[in-house]
Design an enzyme around this catalytic site. Structure first.
Site, PDB file in Angstrom:
ATOM      1  N   LYS A  11       0.623  -1.140   0.044  1.00  0.00           N
ATOM      2  CA  LYS A  11       0.043  -0.062   0.008  1.00  0.00           C
ATOM      3  C   LYS A  11       0.765   1.221  -0.022  1.00  0.00           C
ATOM      4  CE  LYS A  11      -4.008  -2.222   1.971  1.00  0.00           C
ATOM      5  NZ  LYS A  11      -5.019  -2.071   3.176  1.00  0.00           N
ATOM      6  N   GLU A  39      17.323  -3.437   9.580  1.00  0.00           N
ATOM      7  CA  GLU A  39      16.999  -3.361  11.079  1.00  0.00           C
ATOM      8  C   GLU A  39      16.750  -1.676  11.159  1.00  0.00           C
ATOM      9  OE1 GLU A  39      16.826  -5.529  13.652  1.00  0.00           O
ATOM     10  OE2 GLU A  39      17.313  -6.924  12.027  1.00  0.00           O
ATOM     11  N   ASP A  68      10.303   6.612   6.548  1.00  0.00           N
ATOM     12  CA  ASP A  68      10.041   6.298   8.031  1.00  0.00           C
ATOM     13  C   ASP A  68       9.152   7.054   8.550  1.00  0.00           C
ATOM     14  OD1 ASP A  68      10.754   4.007   9.852  1.00  0.00           O
ATOM     15  OD2 ASP A  68      11.492   5.857  11.338  1.00  0.00           O
ATOM     16  N   GLY A 163      -3.068   0.981   8.884  1.00  0.00           N
ATOM     17  CA  GLY A 163      -2.349   1.658  10.003  1.00  0.00           C
ATOM     18  C   GLY A 163      -3.397   2.389  10.830  1.00  0.00           C
ATOM     19  N   ARG A 191       2.703  12.121   4.311  1.00  0.00           N
ATOM     20  CA  ARG A 191       3.733  11.438   3.072  1.00  0.00           C
ATOM     21  C   ARG A 191       3.491  12.261   1.947  1.00  0.00           C
ATOM     22  NH1 ARG A 191       1.939   6.592   3.810  1.00  0.00           N
ATOM     23  NH2 ARG A 191       3.691   6.190   5.411  1.00  0.00           N
TER      24      ARG A 191
END
EC number: 3.6.1.66
Length: 208
Positions: A11, A39, A68, A163, A191
């Site tokens: 998505k 990570e 992020d 989310g 975003r």
């Protein structure tokens, strides 16, 4: 120009492909190239985005971009923040990645509502940090930020998005993020704000 997206979130890929459609780049997920996720050990969005972009660029041997992002709730001291995607600890089903993500999203939302029970201050922000690298050792990463302010609802509203979208209410628009058409979210979201800045940076520094 091929650019690897340091994410396996389908998505998120669709959303970023829509946002970057104006650029002459081919955006592909790292998963489609067999690259494992990096990570994310850091405490800030920018550090994690840089780590993810560097990992994808090194493995793919080409340019990479990482997002992020997360939800920062004022009354919780900025939590869930960088652990937004895995806020709740759940046992995921042995199913496809999207099914697992749906279970995780539901658990995250339930935990957030539990933590905010009785809390009058519901202010929150979706935060996005985009980092782009021409190669893994690029000393000049492009960095863009976006912040979308709203309030956390008492219960989910809407079926779209992913989310925390069903819990994030945008007062100026009178609805939750999950009640917005994809086109509207692409114009307004954290975003989208970060992507617009990144578009300008790429045009100025990579595509000039």
């Amino acid at each position: 120009m091929r650019v690897v997206l340091a994410s396996n979130n389908a998505k998120k890929l669709v959303e970023l492909q829509r946002l970057f459609a104006a650029l002459p780049i081919e955006l592909v997920t790292q998963g489609s190239l067999g690259i494992a996720e990096a990570e994310e050990p850091h405490h800030t969005f920018v550090e994690n985005a840089l780590a993810k972009a560097r990992h994808a660029a090194a493995e793919a041997g080409c340019a990479a971009i990482a997002d992020d992002s997360g939800l920062c709730v004022d009354a919780l001291g900025g939590a869930p923040g960088v652990v937004s995607a895995h806020y709740a600890t759940v046992v995921l089903p042995a199913a496809d990645r999207e099914a697992q993500r749906a279970v995780q999203d539901a658990a995250n939302n339930a935990l957030l509502l539990d933590r905010l029970q009785g809390q009058a201050d519901r202010r929150a922000s979706f935060v996005s940090t985009l980092v782009a690298l021409r190669h893994a050792d690029d000393p000049q990463p492009l960095i863009a930020f976006g912040r979308w302010q709203g309030e956390i609802l008492d219960a989910p509203r809407g079926e779209a998005g992913f989310g925390y979208d069903p819990l994030m209410f945008i007062p100026a628009l009178g609805r939750s993020v999950a009640q917005m058409p994809a086109e509207e979210k692409s114009r307004c979201s954290h975003r989208a704000l970060a992507a617009r800045d990144m578009l300008a940076l790429m045009r100025a520094h990579w595509l000039a």
